[in-house]
Scaffold this active site. Structure first.
Site, PDB file in Angstrom:
ATOM      1  N   MET A  19       0.917  -1.220  -0.169  1.00 50.17           N
ATOM      2  CA  MET A  19      -0.093   0.071  -0.029  1.00 50.17           C
ATOM      3  C   MET A  19       0.916   1.191  -0.025  1.00 50.17           C
ATOM      4  O   MET A  19       2.159   1.319   0.436  1.00 50.17           O
ATOM      5  CB  MET A  19      -0.838   0.048   1.141  1.00 50.17           C
ATOM      6  N   ASP A  89      -7.481  -2.122 -11.459  1.00 49.96           N
ATOM      7  CA  ASP A  89      -7.077  -1.825 -10.173  1.00 49.96           C
ATOM      8  C   ASP A  89      -7.569  -2.867  -9.130  1.00 49.96           C
ATOM      9  O   ASP A  89      -8.674  -3.526  -9.267  1.00 49.96           O
ATOM     10  CB  ASP A  89      -7.253  -0.194  -9.727  1.00 49.96           C
ATOM     11  N   GLU A  90      -6.719  -2.707  -8.104  1.00 50.08           N
ATOM     12  CA  GLU A  90      -7.033  -3.538  -6.791  1.00 50.08           C
ATOM     13  C   GLU A  90      -7.393  -5.149  -7.400  1.00 50.08           C
ATOM     14  O   GLU A  90      -8.203  -5.981  -7.049  1.00 50.08           O
ATOM     15  CB  GLU A  90      -8.335  -3.163  -6.012  1.00 50.08           C
ATOM     16  N   GLN A  92      -6.121  -7.517  -6.583  1.00 48.53           N
ATOM     17  CA  GLN A  92      -5.894  -8.825  -5.337  1.00 48.53           C
ATOM     18  C   GLN A  92      -7.281  -9.170  -4.984  1.00 48.53           C
ATOM     19  O   GLN A  92      -7.399 -10.366  -4.405  1.00 48.53           O
ATOM     20  CB  GLN A  92      -5.099  -8.356  -4.327  1.00 48.53           C
TER      21      GLN A  92
HETATM   22  N1  LIG Z   1       5.022   6.302   3.240  1.00 46.93           N
HETATM   23  C1  LIG Z   1       4.678   6.778   2.065  1.00 46.93           C
HETATM   24  N2  LIG Z   1       5.423   6.331   1.127  1.00 46.93           N
HETATM   25  C2  LIG Z   1       5.250   6.761  -0.159  1.00 46.93           C
HETATM   26  N3  LIG Z   1       4.209   7.281  -0.619  1.00 46.93           N
HETATM   27  C3  LIG Z   1       3.221   7.759   0.397  1.00 46.93           C
HETATM   28  C4  LIG Z   1       3.474   7.235   1.924  1.00 46.93           C
HETATM   29  N4  LIG Z   1       2.405   7.663   2.411  1.00 46.93           N
HETATM   30  C5  LIG Z   1       1.369   8.137   1.596  1.00 46.93           C
HETATM   31  N5  LIG Z   1       1.949   8.275   0.489  1.00 46.93           N
HETATM   32  C6  LIG Z   1       1.284   8.935  -0.932  1.00 46.93           C
HETATM   33  O1  LIG Z   1       0.706   7.708  -1.570  1.00 46.93           O
HETATM   34  C7  LIG Z   1       0.907   8.014  -2.904  1.00 46.93           C
HETATM   35  C8  LIG Z   1       0.794   6.784  -3.563  1.00 46.93           C
HETATM   36  O2  LIG Z   1      -0.709   6.390  -3.849  1.00 46.93           O
HETATM   37  P1  LIG Z   1      -0.973   5.363  -4.587  1.00 46.93           P
HETATM   38  O3  LIG Z   1      -0.825   5.239  -6.123  1.00 46.93           O
HETATM   39  O4  LIG Z   1      -2.687   5.302  -4.335  1.00 46.93           O
HETATM   40  O5  LIG Z   1      -0.492   4.120  -3.907  1.00 46.93           O
HETATM   41  P2  LIG Z   1      -0.818   2.610  -3.987  1.00 46.93           P
HETATM   42  O6  LIG Z   1      -2.068   2.462  -5.217  1.00 46.93           O
HETATM   43  O7  LIG Z   1       0.139   1.632  -4.127  1.00 46.93           O
HETATM   44  O8  LIG Z   1      -1.759   2.242  -2.563  1.00 46.93           O
HETATM   45  C9  LIG Z   1       1.962   8.732  -2.975  1.00 46.93           C
HETATM   46  O9  LIG Z   1       2.238   9.674  -4.250  1.00 46.93           O
HETATM   47  C10 LIG Z   1       2.287   9.651  -1.741  1.00 46.93           C
HETATM   48  O10 LIG Z   1       1.562  10.881  -2.086  1.00 46.93           O
HETATM   49  C1  LIG Z   2      -2.758  -5.327   3.225  1.00 47.24           C
HETATM   50  C2  LIG Z   2      -4.147  -5.343   3.086  1.00 47.24           C
HETATM   51  C3  LIG Z   2      -4.856  -4.410   2.304  1.00 47.24           C
HETATM   52  N1  LIG Z   2      -6.119  -4.642   2.263  1.00 47.24           N
HETATM   53  C4  LIG Z   2      -7.064  -3.472   1.649  1.00 47.24           C
HETATM   54  C5  LIG Z   2      -6.861  -2.103   2.105  1.00 47.24           C
HETATM   55  C6  LIG Z   2      -7.073  -1.328   0.906  1.00 47.24           C
HETATM   56  O1  LIG Z   2      -8.506  -1.027   0.846  1.00 47.24           O
HETATM   57  C7  LIG Z   2      -6.694  -2.178  -0.232  1.00 47.24           C
HETATM   58  C8  LIG Z   2      -5.205  -1.940  -0.784  1.00 47.24           C
HETATM   59  O2  LIG Z   2      -5.281  -0.460  -1.367  1.00 47.24           O
HETATM   60  P1  LIG Z   2      -3.977   0.146  -2.171  1.00 47.24           P
HETATM   61  O3  LIG Z   2      -4.596   0.684  -3.494  1.00 47.24           O
HETATM   62  O4  LIG Z   2      -3.044  -0.908  -2.228  1.00 47.24           O
HETATM   63  O5  LIG Z   2      -3.492   1.274  -1.045  1.00 47.24           O
HETATM   64  O6  LIG Z   2      -6.762  -3.469   0.398  1.00 47.24           O
HETATM   65  C9  LIG Z   2      -6.914  -5.758   2.406  1.00 47.24           C
HETATM   66  O7  LIG Z   2      -7.991  -5.815   2.336  1.00 47.24           O
HETATM   67  N2  LIG Z   2      -6.199  -6.866   3.114  1.00 47.24           N
HETATM   68  C10 LIG Z   2      -4.695  -6.520   3.276  1.00 47.24           C
HETATM   69  O8  LIG Z   2      -4.208  -7.492   3.931  1.00 47.24           O
END
Ligand SMILES: Nc1ncnc2c1ncn2[C@@H]1O[C@H](COP(=O)(O)OP(=O)(O)O)[C@@H](O)[C@H]1O
Ligand SMILES: Cc1cn([C@H]2C[C@H](O)[C@@H](COP(=O)(O)O)O2)c(=O)[nH]c1=O
Ligand SMILES: [Zn+2]
Length: 190
Positions: A19, A89-90, A92
């Site tokens: 995440m 997206d998502e 998983q």
């Molecule tokens: N610890 C962190 N490390 C990197 N980015 C972070 C962190 N916490 C918040 N962010 C934010 O999360 C953004 C990435 O979000 P996102 O693309 O939705 O990630 P993912 O889909 O992998 O969860 C980064 O550009 C940054 O603004």
């Molecule tokens: C680790 C983990 C995550 N999830 C959920 C939490 C968020 O809703 C999504 C991941 O979103 P992101 O775009 O990658 O930030 O998955 C979960 O259900 N179970 C887990 O173990």
């Protein structure tokens, strides 16, 4: 680097990581480039993912792109009769059928870009992601920053006691951490 208009069409790209590692931002970046190339783009997400929006894929940094929520992987095939690029997206959260769906799309000439968590909060591979990564031509692993020490993070640490594999959330319930901080937590040293 991916060609927006390659001559031999149809392949699978996977964007994986913890995440906050930038998976959704990278997915949106690739899909927008395809839109700039005037390709027909369709974007899907599992309908369980209602975290930031029902109808959009939204990053933690509020970048957004229109998407279609679907109940199951099979629905994607029904909605992609005339497209060049499919974004997911998502990934998983989908059933294992997502692997055959991506394969069928790529075989028929569609560029498939799927983003998802490679590991759950316990560090186990998440849902169909391992099979999807094995099937893909291109796998990109992106990293967050460990909130505890500043290293590269590839784990998603859950901050609540909930033990279900699926639990939606963001900063309220998860933090990205590195291997060493994850191991210290597991050993009960923090
Ligand atoms: N610890 C962190 N490390 C990197 N980015 C972070 C962190 N916490 C918040 N962010 C934010 O999360 C953004 C990435 O979000 P996102 O693309 O939705 O990630 P993912 O889909 O992998 O969860 C980064 O550009 C940054 O603004
Ligand atoms: C680790 C983990 C995550 N999830 C959920 C939490 C968020 O809703 C999504 C991941 O979103 P992101 O775009 O990658 O930030 O998955 C979960 O259900 N179970 C887990 O173990
Ligand atoms: Zn750390």
């Amino acid at each position: 680097m991916f060609l927006e208009n390659a001559s031999q069409k149809g392949w699978i790209e996977v964007i994986c990581g913890s995440m906050f590692s930038g998976k959704t931002e990278e997915l949106i970046r690739r899909l927008r480039r395809a839109q700039f190339a005037n390709l027909r783009v369709e974007i899907f997400k599992p309908c369980v993912d209602t975290r930031y929006s029902d109808e959009e894929v939204v990053s933690h940094d509020a970048h957004a792109i229109r998407s279609t929520p679907v109940e199951s992987a099979q629905n994607i095939l029904l909605l992609t009769s005339d497209v060049d690029v499919v974004g997911i997206d998502e990934a998983q959260f989908f059933d294992e059928g997502i692997v055959d769906v991506c394969r069928a799309l790529a075989d028929s000439g569609v560029r498939v870009i799927a983003a998802g968590l490679d590991m759950d909060y316990t560090g186990k591979p998440f849902g169909p992601m391992p099979a999807l990564m094995a099937t893909a031509e291109y796998v990109t692993k992106v990293h967050a920053i460990c909130v505890r020490c500043g290293n590269l993070a590839h784990h998603s640490h859950r901050l609540t006691a909930d033990e279900k594999q699926v639990m939606l959330g963001a900063q309220d319930s998860y933090e990205p951490i590195c291997r060493h901080c994850f191991a210290r937590l597991r050993a009960g040293k923090e």
